[in-house]
Design an enzyme around this catalytic site. Sequence first.
Site, PDB file in Angstrom:
ATOM      1  N   GLU A 158       0.860  -1.174   0.000  1.00 55.86           N
ATOM      2  CA  GLU A 158       0.000   0.000   0.000  1.00 55.86           C
ATOM      3  C   GLU A 158       0.899   1.228   0.000  1.00 55.86           C
ATOM      4  O   GLU A 158       2.048   1.134   0.438  1.00 55.86           O
ATOM      5  CB  GLU A 158      -0.904   0.058   1.253  1.00 55.86           C
ATOM      6  CG  GLU A 158      -2.003  -0.999   1.283  1.00 55.86           C
ATOM      7  CD  GLU A 158      -1.457  -2.378   1.656  1.00 55.86           C
ATOM      8  OE1 GLU A 158      -0.453  -2.444   2.389  1.00 55.86           O
ATOM      9  OE2 GLU A 158      -2.020  -3.381   1.192  1.00 55.86           O
ATOM     10  N   GLU A 184      -6.563  -5.408   6.558  1.00 58.64           N
ATOM     11  CA  GLU A 184      -7.352  -5.034   5.384  1.00 58.64           C
ATOM     12  C   GLU A 184      -8.760  -5.636   5.474  1.00 58.64           C
ATOM     13  O   GLU A 184      -9.742  -5.024   5.065  1.00 58.64           O
ATOM     14  CB  GLU A 184      -6.660  -5.497   4.096  1.00 58.64           C
ATOM     15  CG  GLU A 184      -7.331  -4.943   2.841  1.00 58.64           C
ATOM     16  CD  GLU A 184      -6.611  -5.377   1.564  1.00 58.64           C
ATOM     17  OE1 GLU A 184      -6.283  -6.577   1.443  1.00 58.64           O
ATOM     18  OE2 GLU A 184      -6.392  -4.522   0.700  1.00 58.64           O
TER      19      GLU A 184
HETATM   20  C1  LIG Z   1      -4.547  -2.868   3.813  1.00 57.11           C
HETATM   21  C2  LIG Z   1      -5.484  -1.801   3.346  1.00 57.11           C
HETATM   22  C3  LIG Z   1      -5.652  -1.620   1.982  1.00 57.11           C
HETATM   23  C4  LIG Z   1      -6.498  -0.605   1.515  1.00 57.11           C
HETATM   24  N1  LIG Z   1      -6.603  -0.387   0.165  1.00 57.11           N
HETATM   25  C5  LIG Z   1      -7.310   0.682  -0.280  1.00 57.11           C
HETATM   26  C6  LIG Z   1      -7.355   1.009  -1.667  1.00 57.11           C
HETATM   27  O1  LIG Z   1      -6.775   0.314  -2.501  1.00 57.11           O
HETATM   28  N2  LIG Z   1      -8.051   2.081  -2.065  1.00 57.11           N
HETATM   29  C7  LIG Z   1      -8.695   2.865  -1.171  1.00 57.11           C
HETATM   30  O2  LIG Z   1      -9.299   3.850  -1.586  1.00 57.11           O
HETATM   31  N3  LIG Z   1      -8.675   2.602   0.151  1.00 57.11           N
HETATM   32  C8  LIG Z   1      -8.001   1.534   0.623  1.00 57.11           C
HETATM   33  N4  LIG Z   1      -7.978   1.249   1.964  1.00 57.11           N
HETATM   34  C9  LIG Z   1      -8.609   2.195   2.876  1.00 57.11           C
HETATM   35  C10 LIG Z   1      -9.835   1.735   3.602  1.00 57.11           C
HETATM   36  O3  LIG Z   1     -10.971   1.876   2.799  1.00 57.11           O
HETATM   37  C11 LIG Z   1      -9.909   2.565   4.896  1.00 57.11           C
HETATM   38  O4  LIG Z   1      -8.908   2.057   5.752  1.00 57.11           O
HETATM   39  C12 LIG Z   1     -11.250   2.553   5.562  1.00 57.11           C
HETATM   40  O5  LIG Z   1     -12.201   3.229   4.799  1.00 57.11           O
HETATM   41  C13 LIG Z   1     -11.176   3.186   6.934  1.00 57.11           C
HETATM   42  O6  LIG Z   1     -10.599   4.464   6.869  1.00 57.11           O
HETATM   43  P1  LIG Z   1      -9.372   4.851   7.824  1.00 57.11           P
HETATM   44  O7  LIG Z   1      -8.342   3.803   7.689  1.00 57.11           O
HETATM   45  O8  LIG Z   1      -9.021   6.237   7.516  1.00 57.11           O
HETATM   46  O9  LIG Z   1      -9.916   4.704   9.283  1.00 57.11           O
HETATM   47  P2  LIG Z   1     -10.813   5.735  10.056  1.00 57.11           P
HETATM   48  O10 LIG Z   1     -11.798   6.342   9.123  1.00 57.11           O
HETATM   49  O11 LIG Z   1      -9.977   6.658  10.835  1.00 57.11           O
HETATM   50  O12 LIG Z   1     -11.610   4.768  11.022  1.00 57.11           O
HETATM   51  C14 LIG Z   1     -11.097   4.324  12.301  1.00 57.11           C
HETATM   52  C15 LIG Z   1     -12.294   4.097  13.233  1.00 57.11           C
HETATM   53  O13 LIG Z   1     -12.945   5.335  13.471  1.00 57.11           O
HETATM   54  C16 LIG Z   1     -14.325   5.258  13.115  1.00 57.11           C
HETATM   55  N5  LIG Z   1     -14.701   6.539  12.509  1.00 57.11           N
HETATM   56  C17 LIG Z   1     -14.063   7.198  11.524  1.00 57.11           C
HETATM   57  N6  LIG Z   1     -14.708   8.330  11.211  1.00 57.11           N
HETATM   58  C18 LIG Z   1     -15.776   8.395  12.009  1.00 57.11           C
HETATM   59  C19 LIG Z   1     -16.838   9.323  12.157  1.00 57.11           C
HETATM   60  N7  LIG Z   1     -16.904  10.428  11.412  1.00 57.11           N
HETATM   61  N8  LIG Z   1     -17.793   9.043  13.063  1.00 57.11           N
HETATM   62  C20 LIG Z   1     -17.734   7.907  13.807  1.00 57.11           C
HETATM   63  N9  LIG Z   1     -16.738   7.011  13.724  1.00 57.11           N
HETATM   64  C21 LIG Z   1     -15.779   7.245  12.841  1.00 57.11           C
HETATM   65  C22 LIG Z   1     -14.422   4.099  12.140  1.00 57.11           C
HETATM   66  O14 LIG Z   1     -15.703   3.488  12.118  1.00 57.11           O
HETATM   67  C23 LIG Z   1     -13.352   3.165  12.670  1.00 57.11           C
HETATM   68  O15 LIG Z   1     -13.880   2.367  13.695  1.00 57.11           O
HETATM   69  C24 LIG Z   1      -7.189   0.211   2.444  1.00 57.11           C
HETATM   70  C25 LIG Z   1      -7.032  -0.015   3.813  1.00 57.11           C
HETATM   71  C26 LIG Z   1      -6.183  -0.999   4.266  1.00 57.11           C
HETATM   72  C27 LIG Z   1      -6.024  -1.188   5.758  1.00 57.11           C
END
Ligand SMILES: Cc1cc2nc3c(=O)[nH]c(=O)nc-3n(C[C@H](O)[C@H](O)[C@H](O)COP(=O)(O)OP(=O)(O)OC[C@H]3O[C@@H](n4cnc5c(N)ncnc54)[C@H](O)[C@@H]3O)c2cc1C
Lengths: 488, 95
Positions: free
Chosen positions: A258, A447
Amino acid sequence: MSKLMNAKEYEESLRKLNLQVYMFGRKVANPVDDPIIRPSMNAVAMTYELAHRPEYEDLMTTTSHLTGKKINRFCHIHQSTTDLLKKSKMGRLLGFKTGCCFQRCVGMDAMNALSIVTYNIDKKYGTRYYTRFIEYLKYVQENDFVCDGAMTDPKGDRSLAPHQQKDPDLFVHVVEERKDGIVVSGAKAHQTGAVNSHEIIIMPTITMRAEDKDYAVAFALPSDAPGITYIMGRQSCDTRKIEGMTIDRGNMHYGGHEALVVLDKVFVPWDRVFMYKEYDFTTQLVESFAAYHRQSYACKVGVGDVLIGATQVVAEYNGADRASHVKDKIVEMNHLNETLYCGCIACASEGHREPSGTYLVDVLLANIHKHNVTRFPYQIARLAQDIAGGLMVTLPSAADLASPEVGRWVEKYFKGKSDIPTEHRMRILRLIENLTLGTAAVGYLTESMHGAGSPQAQRIMISRLVNMEGKKTTAKELCGIEKGDHLS
Amino acid sequence: MRNRKGRSPELKVGLKYCGGCRAGYHRVAAVERIRERLGDKIEFVSSDCVDCDFVLVVTGCATACVDTASFKGRPIRYIKSEDDVERFITEATGN
Ligand SMILES: Cc1cc2nc3c(=O)[nH]c(=O)nc-3n(C[C@H](O)[C@H](O)[C@H](O)COP(=O)(O)OP(=O)(O)OC[C@H]3O[C@@H](n4cnc5c(N)ncnc54)[C@H](O)[C@@H]3O)c2cc1C
């Protein structure tokens, strides 16, 4: 005939790209041959290789509905529920073949979502995004490209909307509109396979409102467009790949990656822009992409197959395979894994046709599937670690096994069954370590938790999509609170 | 079409595999076994071949989701398991 690349041709095509890649604080001159990145390239290459093998081509290839030519399924727009089913099966197959994330699904999911939403935007606003998108799709199909599907923004303070963030770049947005195109800035985080991609397809990550319309943009870029920088994410145990010996890698050949993709004032010509400030379509784009991508976690079933196989092998090497609780735990692992498979098959077979002609999975069932994926791989991994024993985390290194001073002790004391070489036992334990806490755990566990949306994102969809009124009504009818059309 | 010994094979068979997502047996090894056991009697050719006796569709499970649309009008035989492999060999050899 469109180009149906094989693994070697794919590798060569990457060498032609001029990517700006950074890792461990240094610019990577040659990502293709970098020992840390290369296993991830090998995993993508498998999607090309299997397309040329008669015993896999039925899943790996299909016929383009645009040109009638044979194409790799990863470049296809689903034309039937059979296509959706084959996508799920292809995911399992590739997870099984590589034991890791093969990175190519996310671009396919982005293209399928755009094929639905660009059509719908045009219907409402009389725009020409769909025609543009179809031209772009033909280009991708003709060249058999890998596309990075880039949705997730860094997002800064999660309690604030994009326009409220102190730093406006925490969500990708338009910074300038020109006659020939737009200029965008921002970044996309966690981008799977970004450095192995020919193209990046950028989409908004959340529902945008009117105040956020500058953030309501979708577009495609060549992965080496000026202004794009890649900063590689590091994975647990990643530097084992440069230690020289293979045992401690666990998976000798394959892996995922990633990267943070930074867009610093990048120019996008209009013919590559597929949404421009139509913020009222961001929900549809996010939800249809998420539904497809949640289906894509079919791959975890294939990786689960590898972990189950490895667990059975280590049980045999340890001489514990006949114990009833071990057999039972292996059954439990298979039960969990095949339950996951049920979900990705179900959402595909219950798919439907959207107005553009594209088939979309059943959104509720895709969310159920992905929600199971946020749990079951962790349970499967727990059982694998239970059966493997503590050695999977306390085992000395391959160098110790090879050491003229202590190698004989390693050989002697880490022997399980007397007819199994110690090295084989070490290899299988390292594979289990790789899948449950090493580089492959990024794909198999975290993931599974966050990719395609964290668990809460699926729970929100589930609560929105179930027919709660229908359930209440039937319950009331059956116990006599309300009248219904029941017998007797 | 002649085989290595210069004789025409008794069976000219178009070969088509499913995609093998969760094959219950090794499909390629199964075809190899057929090839070995039937020797000169059989010749496998591409499933596109129009003058073959039939198309042999080798699938990893009973679902047999393989796309057979392009074989329309041509005889198709299926192998979906190890048992089918043995049955196929027995029928072809007559023992
Ligand atoms: C290995 C891996 C591969 C990935 N590959 C891709 C890819 O190819 N393309 C791509 O676009 N994305 C990719 N992703 C991203 C993935 O879609 C995100 O990790 C996911 O959407 C969560 O976002 P975040 O990691 O920013 O976590 P956060 O959004 O920070 O979430 C962390 C926690 O906080 C909570 N939370 C966050 N915001 C709020 C809110 N406003 N209100 C209440 N609770 C909240 C969530 O529910 C969760 O429990 C990948 C992720 C991983 C780990």
